[in-house]
Design an enzyme around this catalytic site. Structure first.
Site, PDB file in Angstrom:
ATOM      1  N   TYR A 135       0.821  -1.214   0.000  1.00  0.00           N
ATOM      2  CA  TYR A 135       0.000   0.000   0.000  1.00  0.00           C
ATOM      3  C   TYR A 135       0.854   1.263   0.000  1.00  0.00           C
ATOM      4  O   TYR A 135       0.402   2.320  -0.424  1.00  0.00           O
ATOM      5  CB  TYR A 135      -0.931   0.038   1.220  1.00  0.00           C
ATOM      6  CG  TYR A 135      -2.098  -0.922   1.156  1.00  0.00           C
ATOM      7  CD1 TYR A 135      -2.151  -1.916   0.190  1.00  0.00           C
ATOM      8  CD2 TYR A 135      -3.136  -0.843   2.056  1.00  0.00           C
ATOM      9  CE1 TYR A 135      -3.213  -2.792   0.132  1.00  0.00           C
ATOM     10  CE2 TYR A 135      -4.213  -1.715   2.007  1.00  0.00           C
ATOM     11  CZ  TYR A 135      -4.241  -2.695   1.043  1.00  0.00           C
ATOM     12  OH  TYR A 135      -5.294  -3.564   0.987  1.00  0.00           O
ATOM     13  N   ASP A 217      -3.236 -17.965   1.781  1.00  0.00           N
ATOM     14  CA  ASP A 217      -4.299 -18.657   1.038  1.00  0.00           C
ATOM     15  C   ASP A 217      -4.964 -19.712   1.926  1.00  0.00           C
ATOM     16  O   ASP A 217      -6.188 -19.827   1.991  1.00  0.00           O
ATOM     17  CB  ASP A 217      -3.776 -19.256  -0.279  1.00  0.00           C
ATOM     18  CG  ASP A 217      -2.424 -19.947  -0.162  1.00  0.00           C
ATOM     19  OD1 ASP A 217      -1.820 -19.923   0.926  1.00  0.00           O
ATOM     20  OD2 ASP A 217      -1.966 -20.526  -1.169  1.00  0.00           O
ATOM     21  N   ASP A 245     -12.200  -8.377   5.957  1.00  0.00           N
ATOM     22  CA  ASP A 245     -13.505  -8.349   5.273  1.00  0.00           C
ATOM     23  C   ASP A 245     -14.094  -9.760   5.229  1.00  0.00           C
ATOM     24  O   ASP A 245     -15.292  -9.957   5.424  1.00  0.00           O
ATOM     25  CB  ASP A 245     -13.362  -7.816   3.838  1.00  0.00           C
ATOM     26  CG  ASP A 245     -13.584  -6.299   3.736  1.00  0.00           C
ATOM     27  OD1 ASP A 245     -13.226  -5.591   4.694  1.00  0.00           O
ATOM     28  OD2 ASP A 245     -14.099  -5.832   2.705  1.00  0.00           O
TER      29      ASP A 245
HETATM   30  C1  LIG Z   1      -9.489   2.188   1.619  1.00  0.00           C
HETATM   31  C2  LIG Z   1      -8.269   1.388   1.842  1.00  0.00           C
HETATM   32  C3  LIG Z   1      -7.122   2.340   1.827  1.00  0.00           C
HETATM   33  C4  LIG Z   1      -8.162   0.599   3.080  1.00  0.00           C
HETATM   34  C5  LIG Z   1      -9.134  -0.467   3.439  1.00  0.00           C
HETATM   35  O1  LIG Z   1      -9.830  -1.098   2.673  1.00  0.00           O
HETATM   36  C6  LIG Z   1      -9.172  -0.798   4.842  1.00  0.00           C
HETATM   37  O2  LIG Z   1      -8.411  -0.240   5.608  1.00  0.00           O
HETATM   38  O3  LIG Z   1      -9.967  -1.666   5.229  1.00  0.00           O
HETATM   39 MG   LIG Z   2     -10.643  -2.899   3.685  1.00  0.00          MG
END
Ligand SMILES: CC(C)CC(=O)C(=O)O
Ligand SMILES: [Mg+2]
Ligand SMILES: NC(=O)C1=CN([C@@H]2O[C@H](COP(=O)(O)OP(=O)(O)OC[C@H]3O[C@@H](n4cnc5c(N)ncnc54)[C@H](O)[C@@H]3O)[C@@H](O)[C@H]2O)C=CC1
Length: 351
Positions: A135, A217, A245
């Protein structure tokens, strides 16, 4: 005690409003100041993270953050896009440790994407590195010798970056079940090999914590197969973003997962940090009153606990959220019909 409030874009202001109503109801004497961030700041000032917003965050004891992201900004040069605001805040404030707890709330087992008996065992904490990895590496577009367009992003970690997040992971494990799973891709990536080597070195300082390593994975697969095996997971920025997520749907909804982003700075009240739901600005539901504000309300509770020394008030908020869910007040994300304000009202009524 002063907090900075950065609602941002899309559902950010909607969910932040509910978290502020909860804080107000507790009457904790917290001063607060709001500022623009993300697309909202870009449209007003030409930059997603204006200097005044960063200065306000720096001068506060903690930051409550909504979300950034605006489809109208997707074609902007990358440094002007809303997402750069949250990346910039994390970096400028040296918030390198992102704590993302994921636990199934009583009564929500059947709302998980997993079978209830599998989901019921989930109580884990993802400790995600937040200041490095791909990132923050150099990136660009170029044309290859054959005339093809090529995008590139540099992934790297240095040992001090890995060491400090490893310590955060081990300390978190000491406070829980003394098990730490480090997730990497050391079978393929040098970045991950360095990560694994350093985590093993740091482990010598924590003989009471059982360390295990897992490739990312497999970790994604195991999180769905048997999430109950995990307690504390420490991982890099990219893998932690994706796995959290994923973990949110094991719990039931991304609208439930809170986070704390912490660094080393101490204030008179606790550890300085930024608190935000793990979700984004959800443009598909923005402005419709459909967003689940619980992740942001729970983030506010983490703010009280970590940055303001108000653990009792944090407990009250978390208990009220748990009761609201147990009573079946569910948003559309969980198969119910309650809107954003209605969920906020329900939490307020149970404080
Ligand atoms: C928007 C991104 C920079 C970061 C992201 O998806 C997160 O931190 O969960
Ligand atoms: Mg995120
Ligand atoms: N920390 C931040 O500010 C983050 C910002 N983003 C940005 O947000 C924008 C949208 O990104 P997406 O990939 O769509 O991710 P997202 O997390 O915003 O949304 C993904 C899906 O989950 C749903 N969702 C998210 N939060 C919800 C909530 N509280 N209640 C009910 N449903 C919810 C959305 O409606 C959507 O269907 C993009 O610009 C992205 O870059 C994404 C992640 C984190």
């Amino acid at each position: 005690m002063k907090i900075a409030v950065l609602p941002g874009d899309g559902i950010g202001p909607e969910v932040t409003r509910e978290a502020l109503r909860v804080l107000d109801a507790l009457d904790l004497g917290i001063e607060r100041e709001e500022a623009l961030v993300g697309g909202a700041a870009y449209h007003a000032t030409g930059h997603p993270l204006p200097p005044a917003t960063l200065a306000l965050a720096e001068a506060s004891d903690g930051v409550l953050f909504g979300a950034v992201g605006d489809p109208a900004c997707d074609a902007l040069e990358r440094h002007l896009r809303p997402e750069q605001a949250i990346l910039g805040l994390r970096k400028a404030l040296t918030l390198f440790a992102n704590l993302r707890p994921a636990k199934v709330f009583a009564g929500l087992e059947s709302h998980s994407a997993l079978r209830p008996e599998v989901a019921g065992a989930i109580d884990l904490l993802i400790v995600r590195e937040l200041n490095g990895d791909v990132y923050f590496g150099e990136k660009g577009f170029r044309t290859t010798a054959s005339g093809e367009r090529e995008g590139w992003d540099m992934m790297s970690y240095n040992e001090s970056e890995v060491r400090r997040i490893a310590h955060a992971g081990f300390r978190a494990a000491q406070g829980r079940s003394k098990r730490l799973c480090s997730v990497d891709k050391a079978n393929v990536l040098e970045t991950s090999q360095l990560w694994r080597d350093v985590v093993i070195e740091v482990a010598r300082e924590y003989p009471d914590v059982a360390l295990e390593h897992m490739y990312v994975d497999n970790a994604a697969m195991q999180l769905v197969k048997s999430p109950g095996q995990f307690d504390v997971v420490v991982t890099g920025n990219l893998f932690g973003d994706i796995l959290s997520d994923l973990a949110s749907m094991c719990v039931g909804s991304i609208g439930l997962l809170a986070s704390a982003s912490l660094g080393a700075r101490q204030t008179a009240h606790g550890t300085f940090g930024l608190y935000e739901p793990i979700h984004g600005s959800a443009p598909d539901i923005a402005g419709k009153g459909l967003a689940n504000p619980m992740a942001t309300i729970l983030s506010a509770a983490m703010l009280l606990r970590h940055s303001l020394g108000l653990a009792d008030a944090a407990d009250r908020i978390e208990a009220a959220v748990a009761r609201t869910l147990a009573d079946g007040v569910l948003g559309r994300d969980l198969g119910g019909s309650a809107g954003t304000t209605e969920i906020g009202d329900a939490v307020l009524a149970r404080l």
